[in-house]
Design a protein around this motif. Structure first.
Motif, PDB file in Angstrom:
ATOM      1  N   GLN A 276      -7.256   5.448  -1.402  1.00  0.00           N
ATOM      2  CA  GLN A 276      -6.487   5.219  -2.624  1.00  0.00           C
ATOM      3  C   GLN A 276      -5.160   4.542  -2.278  1.00  0.00           C
ATOM      4  O   GLN A 276      -4.084   5.061  -2.535  1.00  0.00           O
ATOM      5  N   ALA A 277      -5.283   3.348  -1.685  1.00  0.00           N
ATOM      6  CA  ALA A 277      -4.102   2.587  -1.285  1.00  0.00           C
ATOM      7  C   ALA A 277      -3.874   1.444  -2.260  1.00  0.00           C
ATOM      8  O   ALA A 277      -4.797   0.722  -2.615  1.00  0.00           O
ATOM      9  N   THR A 278      -2.636   1.301  -2.708  1.00  0.00           N
ATOM     10  CA  THR A 278      -2.251   0.177  -3.559  1.00  0.00           C
ATOM     11  C   THR A 278      -1.387  -0.762  -2.725  1.00  0.00           C
ATOM     12  O   THR A 278      -0.387  -0.339  -2.145  1.00  0.00           O
ATOM     13  N   VAL A 279      -1.776  -2.038  -2.645  1.00  0.00           N
ATOM     14  CA  VAL A 279      -0.982  -3.019  -1.898  1.00  0.00           C
ATOM     15  C   VAL A 279       0.157  -3.510  -2.796  1.00  0.00           C
ATOM     16  O   VAL A 279      -0.069  -3.981  -3.907  1.00  0.00           O
TER      17      VAL A 279
ATOM     18  N   LYS B 205      -0.560  -0.617   6.088  1.00  0.00           N
ATOM     19  CA  LYS B 205      -2.014  -0.474   6.253  1.00  0.00           C
ATOM     20  C   LYS B 205      -2.603  -1.873   6.328  1.00  0.00           C
ATOM     21  O   LYS B 205      -2.392  -2.686   5.426  1.00  0.00           O
ATOM     22  N   ASP B 206      -3.300  -2.156   7.419  1.00  0.00           N
ATOM     23  CA  ASP B 206      -3.915  -3.477   7.619  1.00  0.00           C
ATOM     24  C   ASP B 206      -2.902  -4.613   7.457  1.00  0.00           C
ATOM     25  O   ASP B 206      -3.213  -5.668   6.909  1.00  0.00           O
ATOM     26  N   GLY B 207      -1.666  -4.358   7.922  1.00  0.00           N
ATOM     27  CA  GLY B 207      -0.628  -5.391   7.891  1.00  0.00           C
ATOM     28  C   GLY B 207       0.098  -5.550   6.573  1.00  0.00           C
ATOM     29  O   GLY B 207       1.011  -6.370   6.464  1.00  0.00           O
ATOM     30  N   ASN B 208      -0.294  -4.790   5.551  1.00  0.00           N
ATOM     31  CA  ASN B 208       0.339  -4.882   4.230  1.00  0.00           C
ATOM     32  C   ASN B 208       1.214  -3.671   3.936  1.00  0.00           C
ATOM     33  O   ASN B 208       1.021  -2.594   4.522  1.00  0.00           O
ATOM     34  N   CYS B 209       2.158  -3.840   3.004  1.00  0.00           N
ATOM     35  CA  CYS B 209       2.923  -2.705   2.489  1.00  0.00           C
ATOM     36  C   CYS B 209       2.089  -2.049   1.395  1.00  0.00           C
ATOM     37  O   CYS B 209       1.747  -2.692   0.397  1.00  0.00           O
ATOM     38  N   VAL B 210       1.781  -0.772   1.574  1.00  0.00           N
ATOM     39  CA  VAL B 210       0.945  -0.077   0.592  1.00  0.00           C
ATOM     40  C   VAL B 210       1.575   1.266   0.241  1.00  0.00           C
ATOM     41  O   VAL B 210       2.517   1.724   0.883  1.00  0.00           O
ATOM     42  N   ARG B 211       1.058   1.894  -0.798  1.00  0.00           N
ATOM     43  CA  ARG B 211       1.349   3.300  -1.053  1.00  0.00           C
ATOM     44  C   ARG B 211       0.020   3.999  -1.243  1.00  0.00           C
ATOM     45  O   ARG B 211      -0.889   3.488  -1.895  1.00  0.00           O
ATOM     46  N   LEU B 212      -0.087   5.171  -0.636  1.00  0.00           N
ATOM     47  CA  LEU B 212      -1.282   5.991  -0.826  1.00  0.00           C
ATOM     48  C   LEU B 212      -1.036   6.973  -1.968  1.00  0.00           C
ATOM     49  O   LEU B 212       0.096   7.247  -2.337  1.00  0.00           O
TER      50      LEU B 212
END
Length: 239
Positions: free
Chosen positions: A24-27, A10-17
Protein backbone atom coordinates in the motif's frame (compact mmCIF):
# COMPACT_ATOMS: atom_id res chain seq x y z
CA UNK A 1 10.67 20.80 19.01
CA UNK A 2 12.26 19.94 15.65
CA UNK A 3 10.04 19.00 12.69
CA UNK A 4 11.60 16.35 10.45
CA UNK A 5 10.06 16.10 6.95
CA UNK A 6 10.13 12.44 5.92
CA UNK A 7 11.38 11.03 2.64
CA UNK A 8 10.52 7.33 2.52
CA UNK A 9 12.27 5.58 -0.35
CA UNK A 10 10.93 2.59 -2.26
CA UNK A 11 12.37 1.56 -5.63
CA UNK A 12 14.07 4.96 -5.90
CA UNK A 13 10.86 6.96 -5.41
CA UNK A 14 9.48 9.02 -2.52
CA UNK A 15 6.49 7.08 -1.22
CA UNK A 16 4.25 6.80 1.81
CA UNK A 17 3.01 3.48 3.12
CA UNK A 18 -0.33 2.91 4.83
CA UNK A 19 0.20 1.31 8.26
CA UNK A 20 3.55 -0.09 7.16
CA UNK A 21 2.22 -2.21 4.26
CA UNK A 22 4.68 -2.24 1.33
CA UNK A 23 1.83 -3.17 -1.02
CA UNK A 24 0.00 0.00 0.00
CA UNK A 25 2.60 2.50 -1.19
CA UNK A 26 1.65 5.81 -2.79
CA UNK A 27 4.35 7.44 -4.94
CA UNK A 28 4.53 11.18 -4.27
CA UNK A 29 7.70 12.09 -6.13
CA UNK A 30 10.00 10.19 -8.49
CA UNK A 31 12.86 12.62 -7.77
CA UNK A 32 13.93 12.30 -4.11
CA UNK A 33 16.66 14.95 -4.44
CA UNK A 34 14.15 17.50 -5.78
CA UNK A 35 11.83 16.64 -2.88
CA UNK A 36 14.66 17.20 -0.43
CA UNK A 37 15.47 20.57 -1.99
CA UNK A 38 11.82 21.62 -1.71
CA UNK A 39 11.77 20.77 2.00
CA UNK A 40 15.03 22.67 2.58
CA UNK A 41 13.74 25.71 0.66
CA UNK A 42 10.69 25.71 2.94
CA UNK A 43 13.05 26.08 5.89
CA UNK A 44 13.43 22.63 7.49
CA UNK A 45 16.45 22.10 9.75
CA UNK A 46 16.65 18.30 9.36
CA UNK A 47 15.53 15.56 6.97
CA UNK A 48 14.34 12.08 7.97
CA UNK A 49 15.10 9.39 5.37
CA UNK A 50 13.96 5.78 5.30
CA UNK A 51 15.18 3.05 2.95
CA UNK A 52 12.01 0.95 2.95
CA UNK A 53 13.38 -1.75 0.64
CA UNK A 54 16.50 -1.83 2.81
CA UNK A 55 14.44 -2.44 5.96
CA UNK A 56 13.08 -5.62 4.41
CA UNK A 57 16.31 -6.66 2.66
CA UNK A 58 18.51 -6.06 5.71
CA UNK A 59 20.99 -4.03 3.63
CA UNK A 60 20.91 -0.66 1.81
CA UNK A 61 18.85 -0.74 -1.40
CA UNK A 62 18.10 2.93 -2.14
CA UNK A 63 21.67 4.13 -1.69
CA UNK A 64 21.73 6.10 -4.96
CA UNK A 65 18.63 8.06 -3.95
CA UNK A 66 20.04 8.76 -0.47
CA UNK A 67 23.34 9.95 -1.94
CA UNK A 68 21.46 12.25 -4.35
CA UNK A 69 19.56 13.73 -1.41
CA UNK A 70 22.78 14.28 0.57
CA UNK A 71 24.29 16.06 -2.43
CA UNK A 72 21.20 18.23 -2.95
CA UNK A 73 20.37 19.22 0.64
CA UNK A 74 22.53 21.32 2.94
CA UNK A 75 20.77 20.35 6.18
CA UNK A 76 21.61 17.32 8.35
CA UNK A 77 19.82 14.09 7.50
CA UNK A 78 19.13 10.91 9.46
CA UNK A 79 18.54 7.54 7.78
CA UNK A 80 16.97 4.28 8.85
CA UNK A 81 16.32 1.01 7.03
CA UNK A 82 18.67 -1.92 6.48
CA UNK A 83 21.53 -0.61 8.61
CA UNK A 84 22.61 -3.70 10.50
CA UNK A 85 26.41 -3.77 10.78
CA UNK A 86 29.32 -1.45 11.63
CA UNK A 87 30.59 -1.33 8.05
CA UNK A 88 27.25 0.04 6.81
CA UNK A 89 27.04 2.54 9.68
CA UNK A 90 30.56 3.78 8.97
CA UNK A 91 29.96 3.95 5.21
CA UNK A 92 26.83 6.09 5.61
CA UNK A 93 28.42 8.49 8.09
CA UNK A 94 31.44 8.81 5.77
CA UNK A 95 29.05 9.77 2.96
CA UNK A 96 27.75 12.71 4.96
CA UNK A 97 24.78 11.41 6.90
CA UNK A 98 24.44 13.18 10.23
CA UNK A 99 22.80 10.25 11.99
CA UNK A 100 21.98 6.60 11.39
CA UNK A 101 18.87 5.00 12.86
CA UNK A 102 19.20 1.43 14.11
CA UNK A 103 15.90 -0.42 14.41
CA UNK A 104 15.91 -4.20 13.98
CA UNK A 105 19.42 -4.54 15.43
CA UNK A 106 18.35 -2.56 18.51
CA UNK A 107 16.31 -5.66 19.40
CA UNK A 108 18.47 -8.39 17.90
CA UNK A 109 22.00 -7.08 18.46
CA UNK A 110 22.14 -4.51 21.30
CA UNK A 111 25.94 -4.85 21.45
CA UNK A 112 26.20 -3.36 17.95
CA UNK A 113 24.13 -0.33 18.96
CA UNK A 114 26.34 0.23 21.99
CA UNK A 115 29.52 -0.19 19.95
CA UNK A 116 28.29 2.23 17.29
CA UNK A 117 27.09 4.85 19.81
CA UNK A 118 30.50 4.73 21.47
CA UNK A 119 32.38 4.96 18.16
CA UNK A 120 30.19 7.73 16.71
CA UNK A 121 28.93 9.96 19.55
CA UNK A 122 25.75 11.87 18.70
CA UNK A 123 25.36 10.07 15.38
CA UNK A 124 23.44 6.93 16.34
CA UNK A 125 19.70 6.87 17.04
CA UNK A 126 17.49 3.93 17.94
CA UNK A 127 14.29 3.41 15.97
CA UNK A 128 11.53 1.77 17.98
CA UNK A 129 8.50 0.76 15.94
CA UNK A 130 5.55 -0.68 17.80
CA UNK A 131 2.06 -2.11 17.57
CA UNK A 132 0.03 -2.00 20.81
CA UNK A 133 3.17 -1.23 22.83
CA UNK A 134 5.17 -4.18 21.48
CA UNK A 135 8.22 -3.72 19.27
CA UNK A 136 8.13 -4.84 15.61
CA UNK A 137 11.24 -5.49 13.50
CA UNK A 138 12.38 -6.23 9.92
CA UNK A 139 10.40 -3.47 8.26
CA UNK A 140 7.55 -4.00 10.74
CA UNK A 141 7.01 -7.49 9.35
CA UNK A 142 7.87 -9.32 12.58
CA UNK A 143 6.32 -8.71 16.00
CA UNK A 144 8.26 -9.33 19.20
CA UNK A 145 7.33 -9.66 22.86
CA UNK A 146 9.63 -6.76 23.73
CA UNK A 147 7.87 -3.77 25.30
CA UNK A 148 8.73 -0.30 23.99
CA UNK A 149 9.65 1.24 27.35
CA UNK A 150 11.83 -1.73 28.33
CA UNK A 151 13.80 -1.48 25.09
CA UNK A 152 14.23 2.28 25.40
CA UNK A 153 15.39 2.04 29.01
CA UNK A 154 17.94 -0.62 28.10
CA UNK A 155 19.81 2.06 26.09
CA UNK A 156 19.81 4.75 28.77
CA UNK A 157 23.54 4.36 29.42
CA UNK A 158 24.59 3.69 25.80
CA UNK A 159 24.96 7.27 24.60
CA UNK A 160 22.40 7.10 21.78
CA UNK A 161 21.45 10.50 20.35
CA UNK A 162 17.69 9.96 20.09
CA UNK A 163 14.86 7.46 19.99
CA UNK A 164 12.51 7.60 17.02
CA UNK A 165 9.24 6.11 18.19
CA UNK A 166 6.72 5.03 15.56
CA UNK A 167 3.22 3.84 16.30
CA UNK A 168 2.75 1.61 13.24
CA UNK A 169 -1.04 1.66 13.33
CA UNK A 170 -0.97 5.45 13.02
CA UNK A 171 1.65 5.62 10.27
CA UNK A 172 0.34 7.06 7.01
CA UNK A 173 -3.22 6.77 8.31
CA UNK A 174 -3.70 10.53 8.90
CA UNK A 175 -5.42 9.79 12.23
CA UNK A 176 -3.10 11.81 14.45
CA UNK A 177 -0.10 10.59 16.42
CA UNK A 178 -0.29 8.53 19.59
CA UNK A 179 0.52 11.54 21.80
CA UNK A 180 -0.16 9.78 25.08
CA UNK A 181 2.14 6.80 24.40
CA UNK A 182 4.88 8.98 22.91
CA UNK A 183 4.86 11.42 25.83
CA UNK A 184 4.85 8.52 28.31
CA UNK A 185 7.92 7.06 26.61
CA UNK A 186 9.66 10.46 26.54
CA UNK A 187 9.06 10.86 30.27
CA UNK A 188 10.29 7.32 31.01
CA UNK A 189 13.78 7.92 29.58
CA UNK A 190 16.36 10.70 29.48
CA UNK A 191 17.12 10.07 25.77
CA UNK A 192 15.39 12.62 23.48
CA UNK A 193 12.29 11.06 21.86
CA UNK A 194 11.12 11.91 18.33
CA UNK A 195 7.49 11.13 17.46
CA UNK A 196 6.69 9.38 14.19
CA UNK A 197 3.46 8.09 12.65
CA UNK A 198 0.18 9.89 12.17
CA UNK A 199 1.30 13.53 12.38
CA UNK A 200 -1.31 14.95 10.05
CA UNK A 201 -2.04 18.56 11.06
CA UNK A 202 -0.66 21.65 12.69
CA UNK A 203 -2.80 20.83 15.72
CA UNK A 204 -1.00 17.45 16.04
CA UNK A 205 2.38 19.18 16.05
CA UNK A 206 1.30 21.75 18.62
CA UNK A 207 -0.13 18.99 20.84
CA UNK A 208 3.14 17.06 20.66
CA UNK A 209 5.16 20.19 21.44
CA UNK A 210 2.87 21.15 24.31
CA UNK A 211 3.55 17.88 26.14
CA UNK A 212 6.86 19.51 27.00
CA UNK A 213 8.51 16.09 26.78
CA UNK A 214 8.90 15.34 23.06
CA UNK A 215 12.04 16.53 21.26
CA UNK A 216 10.91 16.20 17.66
CA UNK A 217 8.23 15.03 15.25
CA UNK A 218 8.39 13.38 11.83
CA UNK A 219 5.76 14.06 9.18
CA UNK A 220 5.47 12.62 5.70
CA UNK A 221 2.08 12.05 4.12
CA UNK A 222 0.54 15.24 5.53
CA UNK A 223 3.27 17.31 3.87
CA UNK A 224 2.80 15.56 0.52
CA UNK A 225 -1.01 15.72 0.70
CA UNK A 226 -0.94 19.40 1.63
CA UNK A 227 -2.75 18.78 4.93
CA UNK A 228 0.29 20.33 6.62
CA UNK A 229 2.10 23.37 5.19
CA UNK A 230 5.79 23.01 6.05
CA UNK A 231 6.58 26.74 6.17
CA UNK A 232 3.56 27.45 8.33
CA UNK A 233 4.32 24.52 10.63
CA UNK A 234 7.95 25.55 11.11
CA UNK A 235 6.89 29.13 11.87
CA UNK A 236 4.26 27.95 14.37
CA UNK A 237 6.75 25.71 16.18
CA UNK A 238 9.24 28.58 16.43
CA UNK A 239 6.49 30.92 17.65
Amino acid sequence: MILYPAIDLKDGNCVRLYKGEMEQATVFNDDPAAQARAFVEAGCEWLHLVDLNGAFAGAPVNAAAVEAILAAADVPAQLGGGIRDMATIEAWLDKGLARVILGTVAVENPALVREAALAFPGQVAVGIDAREGRVATKGWAEETDVMVTDLARSYEDAGVAAIIYTDINRDGAMQGPNIEATAALARAVTIPVIASGGVSSLADLIALRDTGAIAGAISGRALYDGALDLKQALAALKG
